[in-house]
Design a protein around this motif. Structure first.
Motif, PDB file in Angstrom:
ATOM      1  N   VAL A  22       0.834  -1.196   0.000  1.00 57.86           N
ATOM      2  CA  VAL A  22       0.000   0.000   0.000  1.00 57.86           C
ATOM      3  C   VAL A  22       0.871   1.251   0.000  1.00 57.86           C
ATOM      4  O   VAL A  22       0.591   2.217  -0.721  1.00 57.86           O
ATOM      5  CB  VAL A  22      -0.973  -0.013   1.205  1.00 57.86           C
ATOM      6  N   ALA A  23       1.955   1.243   0.763  1.00 60.83           N
ATOM      7  CA  ALA A  23       2.864   2.397   0.780  1.00 60.83           C
ATOM      8  C   ALA A  23       3.482   2.612  -0.601  1.00 60.83           C
ATOM      9  O   ALA A  23       3.609   3.762  -1.056  1.00 60.83           O
ATOM     10  CB  ALA A  23       3.955   2.187   1.827  1.00 60.83           C
ATOM     11  N   LEU A  24       3.867   1.544  -1.286  1.00 58.65           N
ATOM     12  CA  LEU A  24       4.423   1.685  -2.636  1.00 58.65           C
ATOM     13  C   LEU A  24       3.380   2.207  -3.619  1.00 58.65           C
ATOM     14  O   LEU A  24       3.680   3.052  -4.464  1.00 58.65           O
ATOM     15  CB  LEU A  24       4.973   0.346  -3.126  1.00 58.65           C
ATOM     16  N   LEU A  25       2.144   1.721  -3.501  1.00 60.23           N
ATOM     17  CA  LEU A  25       1.092   2.161  -4.411  1.00 60.23           C
ATOM     18  C   LEU A  25       0.685   3.618  -4.166  1.00 60.23           C
ATOM     19  O   LEU A  25       0.199   4.285  -5.073  1.00 60.23           O
ATOM     20  CB  LEU A  25      -0.129   1.246  -4.288  1.00 60.23           C
ATOM     21  N   ARG A  26       0.903   4.124  -2.963  1.00 55.42           N
ATOM     22  CA  ARG A  26       0.557   5.512  -2.625  1.00 55.42           C
ATOM     23  C   ARG A  26       1.746   6.458  -2.715  1.00 55.42           C
ATOM     24  O   ARG A  26       1.606   7.645  -2.410  1.00 55.42           O
ATOM     25  CB  ARG A  26      -0.006   5.572  -1.208  1.00 55.42           C
ATOM     26  N   HIS A  27       2.902   5.990  -3.101  1.00 56.41           N
ATOM     27  CA  HIS A  27       4.118   6.799  -3.108  1.00 56.41           C
ATOM     28  C   HIS A  27       3.959   8.001  -4.022  1.00 56.41           C
ATOM     29  O   HIS A  27       3.290   7.940  -5.058  1.00 56.41           O
ATOM     30  CB  HIS A  27       5.305   5.943  -3.551  1.00 56.41           C
ATOM     31  N   SER A  28       4.588   9.115  -3.658  1.00 50.71           N
ATOM     32  CA  SER A  28       4.463  10.350  -4.441  1.00 50.71           C
ATOM     33  C   SER A  28       5.227  10.304  -5.757  1.00 50.71           C
ATOM     34  O   SER A  28       4.859  10.989  -6.708  1.00 50.71           O
ATOM     35  CB  SER A  28       4.943  11.539  -3.606  1.00 50.71           C
ATOM     36  N   ASP A  29       6.286   9.512  -5.835  1.00 54.16           N
ATOM     37  CA  ASP A  29       7.022   9.351  -7.092  1.00 54.16           C
ATOM     38  C   ASP A  29       6.195   8.453  -8.013  1.00 54.16           C
ATOM     39  O   ASP A  29       5.927   7.304  -7.674  1.00 54.16           O
ATOM     40  CB  ASP A  29       8.382   8.720  -6.816  1.00 54.16           C
ATOM     41  N   PRO A  30       5.768   8.931  -9.174  1.00 52.15           N
ATOM     42  CA  PRO A  30       4.852   8.151 -10.016  1.00 52.15           C
ATOM     43  C   PRO A  30       5.442   6.851 -10.565  1.00 52.15           C
ATOM     44  O   PRO A  30       4.690   5.964 -10.958  1.00 52.15           O
ATOM     45  CB  PRO A  30       4.502   9.108 -11.153  1.00 52.15           C
ATOM     46  N   THR A  31       6.747   6.709 -10.542  1.00 52.34           N
ATOM     47  CA  THR A  31       7.327   5.467 -11.059  1.00 52.34           C
ATOM     48  C   THR A  31       7.163   4.301 -10.087  1.00 52.34           C
ATOM     49  O   THR A  31       7.041   3.157 -10.515  1.00 52.34           O
ATOM     50  CB  THR A  31       8.818   5.642 -11.402  1.00 52.34           C
ATOM     51  N   LEU A  32       7.152   4.572  -8.789  1.00 53.09           N
ATOM     52  CA  LEU A  32       7.028   3.488  -7.811  1.00 53.09           C
ATOM     53  C   LEU A  32       5.659   2.820  -7.826  1.00 53.09           C
ATOM     54  O   LEU A  32       5.588   1.589  -7.833  1.00 53.09           O
ATOM     55  CB  LEU A  32       7.379   3.986  -6.413  1.00 53.09           C
ATOM     56  N   PRO A  33       4.554   3.567  -7.846  1.00 52.45           N
ATOM     57  CA  PRO A  33       3.256   2.884  -7.946  1.00 52.45           C
ATOM     58  C   PRO A  33       3.119   2.082  -9.244  1.00 52.45           C
ATOM     59  O   PRO A  33       2.553   0.987  -9.234  1.00 52.45           O
ATOM     60  CB  PRO A  33       2.237   4.026  -7.897  1.00 52.45           C
ATOM     61  N   GLU A  34       3.666   2.593 -10.332  1.00 54.27           N
ATOM     62  CA  GLU A  34       3.592   1.858 -11.602  1.00 54.27           C
ATOM     63  C   GLU A  34       4.423   0.581 -11.535  1.00 54.27           C
ATOM     64  O   GLU A  34       4.000  -0.473 -12.017  1.00 54.27           O
ATOM     65  CB  GLU A  34       4.061   2.746 -12.757  1.00 54.27           C
ATOM     66  N   LEU A  35       5.591   0.648 -10.923  1.00 54.52           N
ATOM     67  CA  LEU A  35       6.432  -0.533 -10.758  1.00 54.52           C
ATOM     68  C   LEU A  35       5.736  -1.572  -9.883  1.00 54.52           C
ATOM     69  O   LEU A  35       5.730  -2.771 -10.193  1.00 54.52           O
ATOM     70  CB  LEU A  35       7.786  -0.158 -10.168  1.00 54.52           C
ATOM     71  N   ALA A  36       5.108  -1.123  -8.801  1.00 56.52           N
ATOM     72  CA  ALA A  36       4.376  -2.042  -7.913  1.00 56.52           C
ATOM     73  C   ALA A  36       3.204  -2.673  -8.659  1.00 56.52           C
ATOM     74  O   ALA A  36       2.939  -3.868  -8.516  1.00 56.52           O
ATOM     75  CB  ALA A  36       3.884  -1.295  -6.676  1.00 56.52           C
ATOM     76  N   ARG A  37       2.512  -1.886  -9.479  1.00 54.76           N
ATOM     77  CA  ARG A  37       1.386  -2.407 -10.256  1.00 54.76           C
ATOM     78  C   ARG A  37       1.845  -3.474 -11.236  1.00 54.76           C
ATOM     79  O   ARG A  37       1.241  -4.539 -11.358  1.00 54.76           O
ATOM     80  CB  ARG A  37       0.694  -1.272 -11.009  1.00 54.76           C
ATOM     81  N   GLN A  38       2.963  -3.219 -11.929  1.00 52.96           N
ATOM     82  CA  GLN A  38       3.494  -4.198 -12.880  1.00 52.96           C
ATOM     83  C   GLN A  38       3.955  -5.465 -12.172  1.00 52.96           C
ATOM     84  O   GLN A  38       3.786  -6.571 -12.687  1.00 52.96           O
ATOM     85  CB  GLN A  38       4.622  -3.584 -13.691  1.00 52.96           C
ATOM     86  N   ALA A  39       4.534  -5.318 -10.986  1.00 56.21           N
ATOM     87  CA  ALA A  39       4.961  -6.489 -10.219  1.00 56.21           C
ATOM     88  C   ALA A  39       3.752  -7.323  -9.800  1.00 56.21           C
ATOM     89  O   ALA A  39       3.788  -8.558  -9.861  1.00 56.21           O
ATOM     90  CB  ALA A  39       5.754  -6.047  -8.990  1.00 56.21           C
ATOM     91  N   LEU A  40       2.671  -6.673  -9.409  1.00 54.53           N
ATOM     92  CA  LEU A  40       1.454  -7.401  -9.041  1.00 54.53           C
ATOM     93  C   LEU A  40       0.858  -8.127 -10.246  1.00 54.53           C
ATOM     94  O   LEU A  40       0.394  -9.265 -10.126  1.00 54.53           O
ATOM     95  CB  LEU A  40       0.422  -6.443  -8.453  1.00 54.53           C
ATOM     96  N   LEU A  41       0.868  -7.489 -11.402  1.00 53.42           N
ATOM     97  CA  LEU A  41       0.388  -8.150 -12.615  1.00 53.42           C
ATOM     98  C   LEU A  41       1.225  -9.371 -12.942  1.00 53.42           C
ATOM     99  O   LEU A  41       0.702 -10.432 -13.278  1.00 53.42           O
ATOM    100  CB  LEU A  41       0.398  -7.172 -13.796  1.00 53.42           C
ATOM    101  N   TYR A  42       2.547  -9.240 -12.824  1.00 56.12           N
ATOM    102  CA  TYR A  42       3.443 -10.363 -13.088  1.00 56.12           C
ATOM    103  C   TYR A  42       3.151 -11.514 -12.128  1.00 56.12           C
ATOM    104  O   TYR A  42       3.033 -12.666 -12.543  1.00 56.12           O
ATOM    105  CB  TYR A  42       4.897  -9.913 -12.961  1.00 56.12           C
ATOM    106  N   LEU A  43       3.016 -11.195 -10.848  1.00 58.90           N
ATOM    107  CA  LEU A  43       2.756 -12.237  -9.858  1.00 58.90           C
ATOM    108  C   LEU A  43       1.407 -12.906 -10.080  1.00 58.90           C
ATOM    109  O   LEU A  43       1.275 -14.115  -9.951  1.00 58.90           O
ATOM    110  CB  LEU A  43       2.822 -11.653  -8.445  1.00 58.90           C
ATOM    111  N   SER A  44       0.394 -12.116 -10.422  1.00 55.77           N
ATOM    112  CA  SER A  44      -0.925 -12.708 -10.625  1.00 55.77           C
ATOM    113  C   SER A  44      -0.947 -13.610 -11.851  1.00 55.77           C
ATOM    114  O   SER A  44      -1.625 -14.634 -11.862  1.00 55.77           O
ATOM    115  CB  SER A  44      -1.991 -11.621 -10.742  1.00 55.77           C
TER     116      SER A  44
END
Length: 70
Positions: A22-44
């Motif tokens: 949740v902290a990564l998805l809410r991070h102010s740097d826009p690259t971190l939430p996108e990276l977390a989203r892509q990692a979740l897609l990969y894992l799913s």
């Protein structure tokens, strides 16, 4: 004050990882939430795939010989 809520399927040991996600998805740097989203897609996508025994990806990339079975 934070309040703990029970969620079916999440153990208390996993809460640390959920908070980090949740902290990564809410991070102010826009690259971190996108990276977390892509990692979740990969894992799913890869969570349901069977693991095939064999040499690791690194071994295949560098031509390493597989470890012999005992």
């Amino acid at each position: 004050m934070s309040q703990t809520t029970a969620v079916i399927g999440i153990s208390s040991e996993e809460l640390r990882w959920i908070r980090m996600l949740v902290a990564l998805l809410r991070h102010s740097d826009p690259t971190l939430p996108e990276l977390a989203r892509q990692a979740l897609l990969y894992l799913s996508h890869s969570a349901g795939e069977a693991v095939v025994p064999g040499p690791s990806i690194r071994a295949r990339q560098f031509g390493a010989r597989p470890v012999p079975e005992l």
